[in-house]
Enzyme design. Structure first.
Site, PDB file in Angstrom:
ATOM      1  CB  SER A   1      -0.856   0.040   1.210  1.00 48.32           C
ATOM      2  OG  SER A   1      -1.757  -1.326   1.214  1.00 48.32           O
TER       3      SER A   1
ATOM      4  CB  SER B   1      -1.839  -1.641  -3.770  1.00 46.99           C
ATOM      5  OG  SER B   1      -0.921  -0.592  -3.411  1.00 46.99           O
TER       6      SER B   1
ATOM      7  CG  ASP C   1      -2.535   2.364  -3.856  1.00 42.77           C
ATOM      8  OD1 ASP C   1      -1.413   2.059  -2.976  1.00 42.77           O
ATOM      9  OD2 ASP C   1      -2.714   1.932  -4.778  1.00 42.77           O
TER      10      ASP C   1
END
Length: 360
Positions: free
Chosen positions: A245, A283, A285
């Site tokens: 991340s 991930s 984000d």
């Protein structure tokens, strides 16, 4: 322009010390930086770290971005959150979405410590607002379990309180510190990075600052030049987690409302693409953007936001690069190793591609 590159050593010199990318000759964009090239260049914005590192199985910590404008005269600031990919934990984000305000420091830590950290921020807020019956800590994370024994959840309330109360202005520690102690990004050791830009928008000077916690996949790209880890570092010498991340905090003294800050936050996540992010399934984000401008100042019109958007893109890009170039090789739990960007090899490639500024 912001600060220029320092003179680079000649061939055959000893390996160079870890450095911010601008000190190596990598200049992102043509906008000037603030005096420290850090999020703390935004007046009133402070940063604190607590690092938990036993040199073996624990490599984690806490990073706090503390707007000093939050206080008895003003308990909220306009803010917004943008979710690029939601595979992550950002405690308190739905209320920021709903109300468009920030009412706590922004705290970053490790995935399995985020809930304990949120409780610690609540302790901090309750101490400052003894009559409040509803408070909204904003706490995000990336997963440092590749290098740190994340299931031990070593982050305590005191670690969080120390990061908040010890936050300061001026230069900001980067790389393997605080919430970036155990992170890995783009094939290399990641960490905390920061940068800033100053521009004129709506007829007035404003500052935009970014702080990043990098822990995501892809191929490191510096000013358009790929620097793949599998080419610069032998496979046997490194390990790399999948996905993970990125947390991005953007602060500005530009008078922007929550809707406009949502536009700013989106550009912050877009900037990840400039450094080679893969935006993978795993991930998480996120970008958080807030304004410290006094509420009496009218918001800058949308038609005048382009300089701020440009500042965000450049500051986030440079902050992400700083997070890697200042980080150091780390061996962690299970013998896994995240190796730092080899600076000499990186500089040679960038010089060959004509991407370095002339030495000072």
């Amino acid at each position: 322009m912001g600060e220029r590159a320092s003179r680079r050593p000649a061939a055959g010199s000893p390996p160079r010390a870890r450095a911010r990318v601008r000190d190596l000759g990598v200049v992102v964009g043509d906008l000037p930086t603030g005096p420290h090239n850090a999020v703390t260049d935004v007046p009133g914005v402070l940063v604190g770290h607590t690092t938990v590192d036993d040199g073996a199985e624990l490599h984690t910590g806490v990073t706090a971005v503390v707007p000093s404008q939050l206080g008895p005269q003003r308990w909220t600031l306009p803010a917004a959150v943008y979710r690029g990919n939601g595979y992550g934990k950002l405690v308190g984000s739905t209320q920021v979405d709903e109300l468009g305000v920030l009412e706590s420091p922004v705290v970053l830590t490790a995935t399995l410590s985020v809930f304990r950290a949120a409780d610690a921020v609540l302790t901090y807020l309750m101490g400052r607002r003894p009559d409040a019956v509803s408070l909204n800590p904003l706490v995000g994370e990336t997963n440092d379990g590749h290098l740190s024994d994340i299931r031990r959840r070593p982050v305590t309330e005191q670690h969080v309180l120390d990061a908040i109360t010890g936050a300061a202005g001026g230069p900001v520690a980067e790389g393997c510190v605080g919430a970036g102690t155990g992170t890995t990004a783009l094939g290399y050791k990641g960490g905390i990075g920061t940068s800033s830009r100053t521009v004129r928008a709506g007829g007035e000077p404003v500052t935009v600052g970014a702080l990043t916690q990098s822990n995501f996949g892809g191929v490191l790209t510096v000013r358009g030049v790929p620097l793949p880890a599998d080419e610069l570092i032998p496979e046997r010498d490194r390990t790399e987690p999948a996905g993970n991340s990125c947390m991005i905090v953007v602060a500005t003294d530009a008078p922007l409302d929550a809707r406009q800050l949502g536009r700013v936050a989106r550009r912050a996540v877009f900037a990840m693409g400039r450094v080679g992010a893969s935006y993978s399934h795993g991930s998480g984000d996120y970008a958080i953007a807030f304004s410290t401008a006094p509420p009496t100042r009218p918001a800058i019109p949308d038609s005048a936001l382009d300089p701020i958007f440009a500042a965000v893109l450049d500051a986030v890009e440079e902050a992400l690069l700083n997070s890697l170039f200042t980080a150091t090789t780390t061996r962690g739990v299970g013998g896994r190793t995240s190796r730092a960007v080899p600076l000499d090899a990186a500089v040679r490639r960038l010089a060959a591609a004509g991407r370095l500024a002339p030495p000072a």
